[in-house]
Design a protein around this motif. Structure first.
Motif, mmCIF file in Angstrom:
data_model
loop_
_atom_site.group_PDB
_atom_site.id
_atom_site.type_symbol
_atom_site.label_atom_id
_atom_site.label_comp_id
_atom_site.label_asym_id
_atom_site.label_seq_id
_atom_site.Cartn_x
_atom_site.Cartn_y
_atom_site.Cartn_z
ATOM 1 N N PRO A 364 -2.424 -18.501 22.870
ATOM 2 C CA PRO A 364 -2.821 -17.086 22.944
ATOM 3 C C PRO A 364 -2.022 -16.247 21.949
ATOM 4 N N LEU A 365 -2.457 -16.256 20.702
ATOM 5 C CA LEU A 365 -1.750 -15.544 19.647
ATOM 6 C C LEU A 365 -2.458 -14.240 19.303
ATOM 7 N N GLY A 366 -1.930 -13.525 18.305
ATOM 8 C CA GLY A 366 -2.492 -12.228 17.939
ATOM 9 C C GLY A 366 -3.554 -12.328 16.858
ATOM 10 N N THR A 367 -4.343 -11.252 16.719
ATOM 11 C CA THR A 367 -5.403 -11.161 15.703
ATOM 12 C C THR A 367 -5.375 -9.768 15.087
ATOM 13 N N PHE A 368 -5.539 -9.712 13.750
ATOM 14 C CA PHE A 368 -5.716 -8.444 13.038
ATOM 15 C C PHE A 368 -7.194 -8.263 12.710
ATOM 16 N N ARG A 369 -7.714 -7.066 12.990
ATOM 17 C CA ARG A 369 -9.064 -6.678 12.567
ATOM 18 C C ARG A 369 -8.891 -5.477 11.642
ATOM 19 N N LEU A 370 -8.992 -5.734 10.343
ATOM 20 C CA LEU A 370 -8.665 -4.741 9.331
ATOM 21 C C LEU A 370 -9.921 -4.215 8.654
ATOM 22 N N ARG A 371 -9.963 -2.905 8.403
ATOM 23 C CA ARG A 371 -11.054 -2.276 7.650
ATOM 24 C C ARG A 371 -10.522 -1.927 6.264
ATOM 25 N N ALA A 372 -10.971 -2.647 5.249
ATOM 26 C CA ALA A 372 -10.506 -2.424 3.889
ATOM 27 C C ALA A 372 -11.428 -1.425 3.199
ATOM 28 N N ARG A 373 -10.846 -0.382 2.608
ATOM 29 C CA ARG A 373 -11.642 0.633 1.934
ATOM 30 C C ARG A 373 -10.986 1.012 0.610
ATOM 31 N N THR A 374 -11.791 1.454 -0.313
ATOM 32 C CA THR A 374 -11.293 1.858 -1.626
ATOM 33 C C THR A 374 -10.719 3.270 -1.539
ATOM 34 N N LYS A 375 -10.177 3.739 -2.664
ATOM 35 C CA LYS A 375 -9.635 5.092 -2.690
ATOM 36 C C LYS A 375 -10.715 6.137 -2.467
ATOM 37 N N ARG A 376 -11.972 5.746 -2.729
ATOM 38 C CA ARG A 376 -13.086 6.679 -2.509
ATOM 39 C C ARG A 376 -13.644 6.573 -1.098
ATOM 40 N N GLY A 377 -13.039 5.741 -0.251
ATOM 41 C CA GLY A 377 -13.463 5.622 1.140
ATOM 42 C C GLY A 377 -14.610 4.665 1.372
ATOM 43 N N LYS A 378 -15.011 3.895 0.358
ATOM 44 C CA LYS A 378 -16.102 2.939 0.511
ATOM 45 C C LYS A 378 -15.553 1.574 0.918
ATOM 46 N N PRO A 379 -16.385 0.723 1.563
ATOM 47 C CA PRO A 379 -15.921 -0.624 1.935
ATOM 48 C C PRO A 379 -15.466 -1.405 0.704
ATOM 49 N N ALA A 380 -14.301 -2.006 0.803
ATOM 50 C CA ALA A 380 -13.771 -2.806 -0.307
ATOM 51 C C ALA A 380 -14.221 -4.250 -0.134
ATOM 52 N N ALA A 381 -15.516 -4.468 -0.313
ATOM 53 C CA ALA A 381 -16.092 -5.803 -0.134
ATOM 54 C C ALA A 381 -15.462 -6.787 -1.109
ATOM 55 N N GLY A 382 -15.137 -7.983 -0.598
ATOM 56 C CA GLY A 382 -14.559 -9.028 -1.438
ATOM 57 C C GLY A 382 -13.062 -8.951 -1.616
ATOM 58 N N ALA A 383 -12.433 -7.926 -1.077
ATOM 59 C CA ALA A 383 -10.977 -7.817 -1.213
ATOM 60 C C ALA A 383 -10.303 -8.963 -0.458
#
Length: 551
Positions: A364-383
């Motif tokens: 039972p370990l931890g998990t990160f759910r991160l939302r990556a976004r660019t400086k313009r606030g758009k999804p940073a797909a592929g980061a």
């Protein structure tokens, strides 16, 4: 050999009964081990085949259905079954090669046992109970030793090193590395045997360094350990409901010898070994005040296998307050100046086990759910997101979501790995840090800095950005380490100088943002008489180049 009579009943004697030898070699003996009171199957029992002299020929543990299978040779005569919380059972091997055995549950502190223990321990009223508990503990430890040797599995371990805040318990930073192994993998093991620990202690001193050790299951079940330590029943601990502790301490203390004192804790309801905790004895008072020691947590996996699932050492080191660093684990004085002490932890945790039959277990370990976004606030797909000091990473999907699991509890700094910068060994730092919690999901937003952002920030500090093509490079040695103070220039394809360049920084990096697109250039770097050249066509806005100086 010390014989103790329990508080109730008479001393149990296990007597071997001779039987005719098995007629065929390498036959399989199978059976089920059950609780005589509840008739339920017992997992984690150690089943051993013995010859006529009592020597062990083969052994294994029962699974979650209480079943076992052993391969018997003609020398096999008896079957011995041991399980923590139950009276050991010795029986003859039946002709039908199936042996079902019922074990009788017995109290942890009232059982009658015949054990080997130190004879020079102080007289205590709980000696009989402590030696009885010792035999239960050894049965639980034996199950962990046998289970991991008989079960071929792939084990994934997370090994860590943590820096604590000052001399406290709060983790400031940690480095975690994933290790996997198959073929009877061992989660962890001691570097010495029990006889060596009893004779030499748990610290080894060498020139300029000290190494601390911790015991494993083999150490604790060894008769040499029982001869070198005195045992007692611990007082009840409100933080450990339904648990009883077997305390231990060395029979004697010698100057300069670092020993351990601690306790093994047993869950009396689950009839299972839970934890070993210990402290180092014989250190100076300053160091001892910071509680150096260790911990091993035991767990029973769904298939009945008992293993050490977490282990750690808490160590104290000293650093000179001025004039360099002194690494000692005893807070020594150097040059007449007292060192400042600090605490770190090393250890590991079992994250996952996969057996050959397809069954798995995950911690039972931890998990990160991160939302990556660019400086313009758009999804940073592929980061590509990586946690500093670990090999844990993930790639953002089309919505910018990155999920990273199997995380040990504690803080992590989060970095962006741009594949274009991997040749330069660069990690772009994000604006986020996050703390993982056991058996929980932690949400965080990650502001992504692109490679173009990184180069633009550097260029804006020392030049105007006027060209459509930029260059970011790094000068390194053969071993990949940056070469500081190297000189660099950029020429066109005909040898004319485009950029006079200058010196790289201590990180070996250089940059230029005033070049035309689609132009072929030659980049040259040197340090002393070592030179390197490379040609590139500036076909994209950003060109990344690694220059390796010859020896």
């Amino acid at each position: 050999m010390v014989t103790t009579r329990g508080l109730v009943g008479a001393t149990v004697a296990l007597i071997a009964i001779a039987v005719s030898p098995l007629m065929l070699s390498a036959q399989r003996i199978q059976g089920t081990i059950r609780d005589s009171a509840s008739v339920r199957p017992i997992s984690g029992a150690v089943v051993a085949l013995l010859d006529s002299l009592g020597n062990t020929l083969a052994r294994g543990t029962t699974d979650d259905r209480g079943q076992y299978t052993l391969v018997a040779t003609p020398e096999a005569r008896q079957l011995r079954v041991v399980r923590i919380g139950f009276r050991p059972q010795l029986t003859t091997i039946p002709r039908g090669l199936r042996a079902d055995v019922s074990l009788v549950p017995i109290p942890f502190l009232l059982a009658e046992q015949r054990v080997i223990a130190a004879s020079n321990c102080p007289s205590r009223g709980d000696r009989a109970a402590a030696l009885s508990l010792l035999e239960h503990v050894r049965a639980g430890l034996l199950a962990t030793v046998v289970a991991r040797s008989q079960n071929t599995a792939n084990m994934t371990r997370l090994l860590f090193e943590r820096r604590m805040e000052g001399s406290g318990d709060r983790v400031v930073s940690q480095a975690v590395r994933r290790r996997s192994g198959t073929a009877n993998a061992t989660p962890f093991g001691a570097a010495r045997n029990a006889a060596s620990f009893v004779r030499e202690g748990f610290r080894e001193d060498s020139v300029g360094a000290q190494t601390f050790y911790g015991p494993d299951a083999e150490t604790l079940i060894d008769e040499d350990f029982a001869r070198g330590y005195c045992f007692h029943v611990k007082d009840a601990d409100g933080a450990r409901p339904h648990q009883v502790g077997l305390g231990f301490a060395a029979t004697e203390h010698r100057n300069g010898r670092i020993d351990i004192a601690g306790a093994l804790w047993v869950d009396t309801l689950a009839r299972a070994l839970r934890e070993l905790d210990f402290s180092y004895v014989g250190l100076d008072s300053r160091t001892s005040a910071l509680r150096p020691g260790g911990e091993v947590v035991f767990g029973e996996l769904p298939n009945g296998m008992a293993l050490a699932v977490r282990w750690s050492l808490r160590l104290v080191s000293g650093r000179q307050e001025a004039g360099g660093m002194m690494l000692t684990n005893s807070g020594a004085v150097s040059g007449g100046r007292t060192s400042r002490l600090y605490v770190n932890e090393i250890g590991g945790e079992l994250a996952r086990v996969a057996w050959l039959d397809g069954r798995t277990w995950t911690a039972p370990l931890g998990t990160f759910r991160l939302r990556a976004r660019t400086k313009r606030g758009k999804p940073a797909a592929g980061a590509l997101v990586q946690l500093e000091g670990t090999d844990s990473q993930g790639v953002a999907d089309s919505t910018g979501l990155v999920t990273i699991g199997e995380l040990l509890p504690g803080p992590y700094a989060i970095f962006i790995v741009d594949p274009r910068l991997s040749a330069l060994d660069l990690l772009l730092s994000s604006s986020s840090k996050a703390t993982a919690t056991r058996d929980s999901v932690t949400d965080a937003t990650l502001d992504v800095e692109s490679a173009e952002d990184f180069v633009a920030d550097r260029c804006e500090r020392d030049q105007r950005i006027t060209g459509g093509a930029w260059i970011l490079g790094r000068v390194v040695a053969r071993d990949g380490k940056p070469v500081g103070e190297a000189r660099w220039v950029i020429n066109d394809e005909f040898g004319s100088r485009l950029v006079e360049g200058g010196r790289v920084g201590g990180d070996g990096l250089f940059h230029w943002c005033q070049l035309p697109l689609d132009k072929r250039v030659e980049i040259e770097a040197w340090l002393g008489d070592r030179r390197v050249k490379a040609n590139r066509v500036l076909a994209e806005n950003l060109t990344i180049i690694r220059l390796e100086l010859p020896m």
